[in-house]
Design a protein around this motif. Structure first.
Motif, PDB file in Angstrom:
ATOM      1  N   GLY A  13       0.884  -1.217   0.141  1.00  0.00           N
ATOM      2  CA  GLY A  13       0.064   0.101   0.006  1.00  0.00           C
ATOM      3  C   GLY A  13       1.044   1.267  -0.015  1.00  0.00           C
ATOM      4  N   ALA A  14       2.137   1.072  -0.140  1.00  0.00           N
ATOM      5  CA  ALA A  14       2.924   2.310  -0.054  1.00  0.00           C
ATOM      6  C   ALA A  14       2.663   3.474  -1.170  1.00  0.00           C
ATOM      7  CB  ALA A  14       4.398   2.225   0.120  1.00  0.00           C
ATOM      8  N   THR A  15       2.719   4.615  -1.280  1.00  0.00           N
ATOM      9  CA  THR A  15       1.949   5.374  -2.116  1.00  0.00           C
ATOM     10  C   THR A  15       3.441   6.454  -2.361  1.00  0.00           C
ATOM     11  OG1 THR A  15       0.876   7.130  -0.526  1.00  0.00           O
ATOM     12  CG2 THR A  15      -0.322   5.551  -1.970  1.00  0.00           C
ATOM     13  N   VAL A  16       4.341   6.621  -1.456  1.00  0.00           N
ATOM     14  CA  VAL A  16       5.561   7.147  -1.501  1.00  0.00           C
ATOM     15  C   VAL A  16       6.477   6.180  -1.228  1.00  0.00           C
ATOM     16  CG1 VAL A  16       6.743   9.078  -0.924  1.00  0.00           C
ATOM     17  CG2 VAL A  16       4.506   9.393  -1.182  1.00  0.00           C
ATOM     18  N   VAL A  17       7.739   6.036  -2.065  1.00  0.00           N
ATOM     19  CA  VAL A  17       8.947   5.478  -1.747  1.00  0.00           C
ATOM     20  C   VAL A  17      10.097   6.522  -1.863  1.00  0.00           C
ATOM     21  CG1 VAL A  17       7.967   3.030  -2.569  1.00  0.00           C
ATOM     22  CG2 VAL A  17       9.362   4.534  -3.761  1.00  0.00           C
ATOM     23  N   ASN A  18      11.263   6.135  -1.085  1.00  0.00           N
ATOM     24  CA  ASN A  18      12.289   6.988  -0.708  1.00  0.00           C
ATOM     25  C   ASN A  18      13.492   6.235  -1.253  1.00  0.00           C
ATOM     26  OD1 ASN A  18      14.543   8.320   0.902  1.00  0.00           O
ATOM     27  ND2 ASN A  18      13.126   9.896   0.217  1.00  0.00           N
ATOM     28  N   VAL A  19      14.299   6.752  -2.215  1.00  0.00           N
ATOM     29  CA  VAL A  19      15.620   6.053  -2.487  1.00  0.00           C
ATOM     30  C   VAL A  19      16.739   7.153  -1.718  1.00  0.00           C
ATOM     31  CG1 VAL A  19      17.184   5.539  -4.331  1.00  0.00           C
ATOM     32  CG2 VAL A  19      14.453   5.856  -4.671  1.00  0.00           C
ATOM     33  N   ALA A  47      20.481   6.343 -12.464  1.00  0.00           N
ATOM     34  CA  ALA A  47      20.152   4.962 -12.936  1.00  0.00           C
ATOM     35  C   ALA A  47      19.349   4.170 -12.019  1.00  0.00           C
ATOM     36  CB  ALA A  47      21.428   4.194 -13.357  1.00  0.00           C
ATOM     37  N   THR A  48      19.680   4.251 -10.842  1.00  0.00           N
ATOM     38  CA  THR A  48      18.966   3.542  -9.654  1.00  0.00           C
ATOM     39  C   THR A  48      17.600   4.074  -9.656  1.00  0.00           C
ATOM     40  OG1 THR A  48      20.944   3.113  -8.429  1.00  0.00           O
ATOM     41  CG2 THR A  48      18.977   2.861  -7.287  1.00  0.00           C
ATOM     42  N   VAL A  49      17.197   5.420  -9.756  1.00  0.00           N
ATOM     43  CA  VAL A  49      15.997   5.976  -9.387  1.00  0.00           C
ATOM     44  C   VAL A  49      15.313   5.591 -10.818  1.00  0.00           C
ATOM     45  CG1 VAL A  49      14.686   8.122  -9.332  1.00  0.00           C
ATOM     46  CG2 VAL A  49      16.789   7.756  -7.961  1.00  0.00           C
ATOM     47  N   ARG A  50      15.748   5.614 -11.900  1.00  0.00           N
ATOM     48  CA  ARG A  50      15.318   5.318 -13.245  1.00  0.00           C
ATOM     49  C   ARG A  50      14.544   3.761 -13.002  1.00  0.00           C
ATOM     50  NH1 ARG A  50      18.097   7.490 -16.445  1.00  0.00           N
ATOM     51  NH2 ARG A  50      16.778   9.274 -17.057  1.00  0.00           N
ATOM     52  N   ARG A  93       9.851  12.710  -7.940  1.00  0.00           N
ATOM     53  CA  ARG A  93       9.110  13.780  -7.923  1.00  0.00           C
ATOM     54  C   ARG A  93       8.789  14.353  -6.403  1.00  0.00           C
ATOM     55  NH1 ARG A  93      10.550  14.090 -11.999  1.00  0.00           N
ATOM     56  NH2 ARG A  93       9.474  13.762 -14.250  1.00  0.00           N
ATOM     57  N   GLN A  94       9.636  13.965  -5.644  1.00  0.00           N
ATOM     58  CA  GLN A  94       9.497  14.611  -4.174  1.00  0.00           C
ATOM     59  C   GLN A  94      11.158  14.587  -3.595  1.00  0.00           C
ATOM     60  OE1 GLN A  94       6.674  13.518  -1.182  1.00  0.00           O
ATOM     61  NE2 GLN A  94       8.454  12.667   0.024  1.00  0.00           N
ATOM     62  N   VAL A 152       7.983   0.645  -9.405  1.00  0.00           N
ATOM     63  CA  VAL A 152       6.960   0.938  -8.598  1.00  0.00           C
ATOM     64  C   VAL A 152       5.727   1.821  -9.408  1.00  0.00           C
ATOM     65  CG1 VAL A 152       8.200   1.628  -6.561  1.00  0.00           C
ATOM     66  CG2 VAL A 152       7.798   3.420  -8.252  1.00  0.00           C
ATOM     67  N   GLY A 153       6.102   2.016 -10.817  1.00  0.00           N
ATOM     68  CA  GLY A 153       4.891   2.428 -11.504  1.00  0.00           C
ATOM     69  C   GLY A 153       4.231   3.743 -11.304  1.00  0.00           C
ATOM     70  N   PRO A 154       3.481   4.525 -12.082  1.00  0.00           N
ATOM     71  CA  PRO A 154       3.211   5.879 -12.257  1.00  0.00           C
ATOM     72  C   PRO A 154       2.480   6.428 -11.099  1.00  0.00           C
ATOM     73  CG  PRO A 154       1.708   4.594 -13.706  1.00  0.00           C
ATOM     74  CD  PRO A 154       2.891   3.622 -13.105  1.00  0.00           C
ATOM     75  N   ASP A 155       1.684   5.467 -10.468  1.00  0.00           N
ATOM     76  CA  ASP A 155       0.941   5.912  -9.281  1.00  0.00           C
ATOM     77  C   ASP A 155       1.757   6.001  -8.024  1.00  0.00           C
ATOM     78  OD1 ASP A 155      -1.280   5.916 -11.000  1.00  0.00           O
ATOM     79  OD2 ASP A 155      -1.493   4.107 -10.523  1.00  0.00           O
ATOM     80  N   VAL A 156       2.883   5.966  -7.915  1.00  0.00           N
ATOM     81  CA  VAL A 156       3.597   6.023  -6.565  1.00  0.00           C
ATOM     82  C   VAL A 156       4.827   6.983  -7.101  1.00  0.00           C
ATOM     83  CG1 VAL A 156       5.288   4.699  -5.155  1.00  0.00           C
ATOM     84  CG2 VAL A 156       3.504   3.587  -6.161  1.00  0.00           C
ATOM     85  N   ILE A 157       4.758   7.898  -5.807  1.00  0.00           N
ATOM     86  CA  ILE A 157       5.890   8.874  -5.779  1.00  0.00           C
ATOM     87  C   ILE A 157       7.186   8.379  -5.401  1.00  0.00           C
ATOM     88  CG2 ILE A 157       6.302  11.215  -4.795  1.00  0.00           C
ATOM     89  CD1 ILE A 157       3.231  11.881  -4.578  1.00  0.00           C
ATOM     90  N   VAL A 158       8.341   8.619  -6.325  1.00  0.00           N
ATOM     91  CA  VAL A 158       9.563   8.454  -5.794  1.00  0.00           C
ATOM     92  C   VAL A 158      10.014   9.483  -5.395  1.00  0.00           C
ATOM     93  CG1 VAL A 158      11.766   7.523  -6.688  1.00  0.00           C
ATOM     94  CG2 VAL A 158       9.674   6.623  -7.500  1.00  0.00           C
ATOM     95  N   SER A 159      10.799   9.501  -4.074  1.00  0.00           N
ATOM     96  CA  SER A 159      11.392  10.585  -3.325  1.00  0.00           C
ATOM     97  C   SER A 159      12.756  10.280  -3.372  1.00  0.00           C
ATOM     98  CB  SER A 159      10.801  10.610  -1.940  1.00  0.00           C
ATOM     99  OG  SER A 159      11.231  11.516  -1.084  1.00  0.00           O
ATOM    100  N   THR A 160      13.545  11.318  -2.888  1.00  0.00           N
ATOM    101  CA  THR A 160      14.933  11.224  -2.608  1.00  0.00           C
ATOM    102  C   THR A 160      15.466  11.772  -1.243  1.00  0.00           C
ATOM    103  OG1 THR A 160      15.717  13.394  -3.588  1.00  0.00           O
ATOM    104  CG2 THR A 160      15.316  11.511  -5.098  1.00  0.00           C
ATOM    105  N   HIS A 161      16.599  11.314  -0.608  1.00  0.00           N
ATOM    106  CA  HIS A 161      17.131  11.879   0.398  1.00  0.00           C
ATOM    107  C   HIS A 161      18.745  11.812   0.360  1.00  0.00           C
ATOM    108  CE1 HIS A 161      17.344  12.767   4.857  1.00  0.00           C
ATOM    109  NE2 HIS A 161      18.425  11.846   4.777  1.00  0.00           N
ATOM    110  N   CYS A 162      19.096  12.704  -0.101  1.00  0.00           N
ATOM    111  CA  CYS A 162      20.757  12.671  -0.529  1.00  0.00           C
ATOM    112  C   CYS A 162      21.541  13.665   0.495  1.00  0.00           C
ATOM    113  CB  CYS A 162      20.955  13.459  -1.876  1.00  0.00           C
ATOM    114  SG  CYS A 162      19.989  12.567  -3.280  1.00  0.00           S
ATOM    115  N   HIS A 163      22.544  12.893   1.133  1.00  0.00           N
ATOM    116  CA  HIS A 163      23.526  13.417   1.882  1.00  0.00           C
ATOM    117  C   HIS A 163      24.667  13.897   0.868  1.00  0.00           C
ATOM    118  CE1 HIS A 163      22.096  12.652   5.900  1.00  0.00           C
ATOM    119  NE2 HIS A 163      21.309  11.847   5.239  1.00  0.00           N
TER     120      HIS A 163
END
Length: 185
Positions: A22-28, A42-45, A81-82, A51-62
């Motif tokens: 049920g996750a709608t947002v995942v963070n890489v 490449a990883t995020v792609r 997109r986040q 995850v498909g178009p209905d899930v928001i892919v988020s980032t957290h970069c140090h």
């Protein structure tokens, strides 16, 4: 989860499972700041595909290698997109992606990213100052976007160019990020 230390297949399986639950947002995350922009893109792609178009892919970069903003922007190019980031880039160890830099890169180079934000960029300098005042952490003078020298011109050739046309040496209007004007030193 340190992205650079994880097998891509394991990472993708974790995201498949999260979405199935049920996750709608995942963070890489790149929590150790090790990944290079082309690797992160490449990883995020791959994550975006899984995850498909209905899930928001988020980032957290140090920012341990000084690549947090570059990695966040690479992730946007790959479909993220986040973006998680911090004003003035503050954060654990060497900090996180400086959100003011990410936002202004997206705004200044729209053809490269194909996205927009709803950020009121005229509030960036004020937000930076507020963070400085609350944390007691000074903003380095030559910090991109919000440093007091970001729109200051000292060299004669730069001053001449700016006086003729500000766009000669300013890729952004200082007013657009919250400064009242540029400076000739």
């Amino acid at each position: 989860w340190a992205l650079s230390q994880s097998a891509l297949s394991e990472l993708l399986e974790a995201f498949r499972t999260a979405v199935a639950c049920g996750a709608t947002v995942v963070n890489v995350p790149d929590t150790v700041g090790y990944t290079l922009p082309h690797e992160y893109e490449a990883t995020v792609r791959e994550v975006v595909k899984v995850v498909g178009p209905d899930v928001i892919v988020s980032t957290h970069c140090h920012n341990d290698l000084g690549l947090a903003v570059a990695n966040a922007l690479a992730a946007v190019r790959a479909g993220a997109r986040q973006i998680e980031g911090c004003i003035n880039g503050i954060g654990e160890r060497a900090g996180n992606a400086a959100i003011e830099e990410v936002v202004m890169a997206l705004r200044t180079r729209p053809a490269q990213f194909g996205v927009t934000t709803r950020v009121d960029t005229k509030q960036l300098v004020g937000a930076s100052r507020m963070v400085r005042d609350v944390t007691g952490l000074p903003v380095q003078p030559n910090k991109a976007i919000v440093g007091r020298n970001a729109f200051a011109h000292e060299a004669g050739i730069h001053q001449d160019g700016v006086l003729a046309s500000a766009r000669t040496y300013e890729i952004m209007d200082p007013v657009d990020v919250g400064w009242s004007t540029n400076q000739l030193v």
